[in-house]
Design an enzyme around this catalytic site. Structure first.
Site, PDB file in Angstrom:
ATOM      1  N   PRO A  41       0.825  -1.210   0.000  1.00  0.00           N
ATOM      2  CA  PRO A  41       0.000   0.000   0.000  1.00  0.00           C
ATOM      3  C   PRO A  41       0.859   1.261   0.000  1.00  0.00           C
ATOM      4  O   PRO A  41       2.069   1.185   0.248  1.00  0.00           O
ATOM      5  CB  PRO A  41      -0.762  -0.115   1.314  1.00  0.00           C
ATOM      6  CG  PRO A  41       0.192  -0.836   2.212  1.00  0.00           C
ATOM      7  CD  PRO A  41       0.947  -1.801   1.337  1.00  0.00           C
ATOM      8  N   GLU A  42       0.237   2.375  -0.223  1.00  0.00           N
ATOM      9  CA  GLU A  42       0.941   3.662  -0.248  1.00  0.00           C
ATOM     10  C   GLU A  42       1.548   3.987   1.120  1.00  0.00           C
ATOM     11  O   GLU A  42       2.626   4.556   1.198  1.00  0.00           O
ATOM     12  CB  GLU A  42      -0.033   4.771  -0.690  1.00  0.00           C
ATOM     13  CG  GLU A  42       0.543   6.164  -0.764  1.00  0.00           C
ATOM     14  CD  GLU A  42       1.596   6.326  -1.865  1.00  0.00           C
ATOM     15  OE1 GLU A  42       1.833   5.389  -2.649  1.00  0.00           O
ATOM     16  OE2 GLU A  42       2.197   7.418  -1.930  1.00  0.00           O
ATOM     17  N   ALA A  43       0.844   3.614   2.193  1.00  0.00           N
ATOM     18  CA  ALA A  43       1.393   3.831   3.543  1.00  0.00           C
ATOM     19  C   ALA A  43       0.851   2.758   4.466  1.00  0.00           C
ATOM     20  O   ALA A  43      -0.273   2.294   4.290  1.00  0.00           O
ATOM     21  CB  ALA A  43       0.991   5.210   4.050  1.00  0.00           C
TER      22      ALA A  43
END
Ligand code: DMJ
EC number: 3.2.1.113
Length: 749
Positions: free
Chosen positions: A617-619
């Site tokens: 995921p992005e973060a």
């Protein structure tokens, strides 16, 4: 008075007055129903003044947010309808306050003449249809003439009138010639003064505070006198003569610009050094060979899809099979072509490389009116062109890289020399992202120019690029760092930190990467960069690096002393960085940094492994009972980013631990299963979801970075050995530059 009665009943007064002006109806005469309907924003069809009453476009013309059914509303600033309802700006707008005076409902005499001339009027709320009396008109005429006289007086007699005159009537040449790459921008005068003072100080001239005070006064007086002289002369001229002067002046400015760029036009000859490590032998192991071939096939699919559906545009929308343009590049085109160049070269895709080169020679144009991101254009375009030059020796790439570098120089025209984030490459006017703390520039953006700019100086023979980036370093070194950390925001005007937010991911990341790589690229002679890097890493370890209860090492973010236990996909590059820097670590710490790199690689692998799609995921977070998992919906996407496989690449090269090839192959399989579509590769909106929700963008960095790093993981180490090449933050290749570093340093001093 049928319509006026209707007005009173159904329409707001301003609408009715507008009808009267639009028809030019005299008092007592009724405008037709059709015209009145035109003034009604609900009833108005498209067509009046080319604007729809519901179009937001009029807002641009009426600063108070007023808009409405055509020119009548735009200029009166008192339009009815949703745009002005309760809008304080519209109420307070000076134009709205002034025009009613001239906009007599009668439409005749002074009110009619001026109101009509100024585009209509009306809008004095609650005024009745009665006309002004003759005496009132006379008083108004007097007030108006006094106002006009005042304006003229101000133009000719106020001390700073020269500026106004030079802008309005003619172009007066400045007292001081601007620097070679200078473009006037907001605050340009203040910058010049500050730059001049700084230069005097650097040259060892004694500080004279009185000189600083007197200079501006003398300059104003001189400007004032010159402006008066020029104004008198100008006013004696015929309009055609004035027109000719303006044209002449324009030509002169254009010639000056050409002259300033002359030293760059003919690039000095440089000895092209044949690149080291391009043998590109097939790996001995058949399984590895097969995997590498598969990655090359992925590149072919990405490239061919782009070529088929979006050729010449910036990026590809693989689902809808059309071009995608991002505002980061303004109207500059061909981001994917430039970003992909070196990957094509390394993978031996020769004919594709040649077609990319031809497109660049014929179409890549930087003489466009475009506001671009200095950082993005530098890492992708300048970096891509430099890399293509160093690999192929083709002059066109050197020429284009230097040409673009020159275009970026006006970004540095700030009082501190810290560049703007955004730059219009035609006007040379820069600004910062509107969301950035207190008008600040971003650490990861201005801190990620060093490698490319050192090479631009080397290839152009002009130290100006190196000077600009060395100055950034100087500014940073003078600043006090909170707990030894570098905040992400720095104000280019004050030269002071903005908000104290520290991150090794977005907004901070590649600044640290470039400190390390500046030292490596100089063949380890740039000791200042080395010190800055290791000092920063020390502070990061103390304040940001933590271990979860499940034993995962992660890098948190720091906000004014408080930790946010979140790590971005972008932060995952740091594993590779720590490992790459291990060699130069202070006494006895090399193994520690190699291990730190390995731990970050493991954490990032976990962030992939704990999703449904096996892509990260992005973060991801380490709080609320979770570890290495995204908890917020808006952090669950994956946009084909490279940072995790980038770290695998460095870890593989530096340790040869087979798990890195295994993890890299997992990523390849996941990309093939979930991101590959008929029209190329797409990002995903939610990596935890069981079905693909595509974002419909094939990012140019997928070809520049993700596929290149994957290919290198399955290649032998003698393809682009790390001792000879540095990867910029977009994975573009730059050779080690020991001599150039020294040359440049000497010239800069
Ligand atoms: C790339 O453009 C560069 O790697 C940059 O440093 C960070 N973001 C993207 C890829 O994620």
């Amino acid at each position: 008075m049928e319509n006026l009665t209707n007005c009173n009943e159904g329409l707001q007064p301003a609408v009715c007055r507008a009808c009267l002006f639009a028809t030019g109806a005299a008092p007592g005469r009724s405008p037709s129903r059709e015209w009145c309907a035109l003034g009604d924003p609900e009833a108005q069809p498209r067509g009046l003044g080319g604007l729809d009453a519901r179009d937001p476009a009029p807002q641009a013309l009426t600063p108070g947010g007023g808009g409405g059914g055509g020119e009548v509303w735009l200029l009166s600033g008192a339009a009815p309808g949703p745009w002005t309802d309760g809008h304080p700006a519209a109420e307070a707008m000076p134009v709205a306050g002034l025009l009613p005076l001239f906009g007599s409902p009668a439409g005749g005499g002074l009110g009619g003449g001026l109101g009509g001339g100024l585009g209509g009027g009306g809008g004095r709320k609650g005024s009745g249809p009665a006309a002004f009396r003759l005496t009132e008109k006379f008083v108004l005429l007097l007030v108006f003439s006094a106002f006009i006289t005042l304006c003229f007086g101000a133009i000719f007699f106020l001390p700073d009138s020269s500026k106004l005159l030079s802008g309005v009537l003619f172009h007066s040449s400045p007292a001081l010639q601007p620097a070679a790459d200078h473009k006037p921008g907001p605050g340009a005068r203040a910058e010049d003064a500050a730059e001049g003072r700084a230069r005097r100080r650097e040259e060892g001239a004694p500080e004279d505070p009185a000189a600083d005070r007197e200079d501006p006064l003398a300059r104003i007086r001189e400007n004032h006198e010159r402006a008066l002289r020029e104004a008198k002369e100008t006013l004696q001229k015929l309009p055609e003569e004035i027109q000719r002067d303006i044209l002449r002046e324009k030509e002169k400015v254009a010639q000056d610009q050409l002259r300033d760029r002359a030293p760059f036009r003919r690039l000095p000859p440089v000895d092209f050094v044949p690149p080291i490590g391009l043998e590109n032998r097939e790996p001995a192991d058949a399984a590895v060979r097969e995997k590498r071939a598969k990655i090359k096939e992925m590149m072919e699919h990405a490239w061919n899809s782009y070529k088929r559906y979006a050729w010449g545009l910036n990026e590809l929308k693989p689902i809808t099979k059309e071009g995608h343009s991002s505002s980061l590049f303004g109207t500059i085109k061909g981001a994917t072509i430039v970003d992909a160049l070196d990957t094509l070269f390394i993978m031996g895709m020769e004919s594709e490389f040649q077609e990319a080169k031809s497109w660049i020679a014929e179409n890549l144009d930087f003489n466009v009116n475009a506001e671009i991101s200095v950082f993005e254009v530098n890492i992708r375009f300048v970096g891509g062109l430099l890399s293509a030059y160093y690999l192929s020796g083709e002059e066109i790439f050197r020429k284009k890289a230097v040409e673009l570098g020159i275009k970026l120089l006006p970004a540095f025209h700030t009082p501190s020399g810290i560049p703007w984030a955004l730059l219009n490459i035609k006007s040379g006017i820069g600004r910062n992202w509107p969301w950035a703390s207190g008008g600040s520039s971003i650490l990861a953006e201005f801190g990620t120019l060093h490698l490319e700019f050192m090479h631009l100086s080397h290839l152009s023979g002009n130290p100006i690029f190196a000077e600009k980036v060395m100055n950034i370093r100087k500014v940073l070194n003078k600043l006090e760092k909170p707990e030894g950390l570098y905040p992400n925001y720095l104000n280019p005007s004050s030269g002071q930190w903005g908000q104290h937010h520290v991150s090794i991911g977005g907004l901070g990341d590649s600044f640290y990467e470039y400190l390390l790589k500046a030292w490596l690229m100089s063949e380890k002679t740039d000791l200042e960069a080395k010190k800055m890097y290791f000092d920063a890493v020390q502070a990061i370890e103390t304040h940001l690096i933590r271990k979860s209860s499940g034993g995962l090492t992660y890098i948190a973010e720091w906000k004014g002393g408080l930790l946010e236990h979140k790590m971005g996909h972008l932060t995952c590059f740091a594993g590779g960085m720590f490992a790459l820097g291990a060699d130069g670590a202070p006494e006895g710490r090399a193994q520690h940094y190699l291990e730190l790199g390995a731990e970050i690689a493991r954490t990032c692998h976990e962030s992939y492994n704990r999703t449904f799609m096996k892509l990260g995921p992005e973060a991801f977070r380490f709080d609320g009972g979770v570890e290495a998992i995204a908890t917020r919906q808006n952090e669950k996407y994956y946009i084909l980013r490279p940072e995790v496989v980038e770290t695998y690449m460095y870890m593989w090269r530096l340790t040869h631990d087979p798990k890195y090839r295994k993890w890299a192959w997992e990523a390849v399989e996941a990309l093939e299963s979930h991101c590959r579509v008929n029209g190329g590769y797409s990002g995903l909106r939610d990596v935890y979801f069981t079905h693909e929700k595509y974002d419909n963008v094939q990012q140019s960095f997928f070809l520049a970075e993700t596929l290149k790093y994957l290919y290198l993981i399955f290649s032998d180490d003698d393809l682009l050995p790390l001792e000879h090449w540095i990867f910029n933050t977009e994975a573009h290749l730059l050779p080690i530059l020991p001599t150039a570093q020294k040359e440049v340093e000497v010239k800069v001093k």
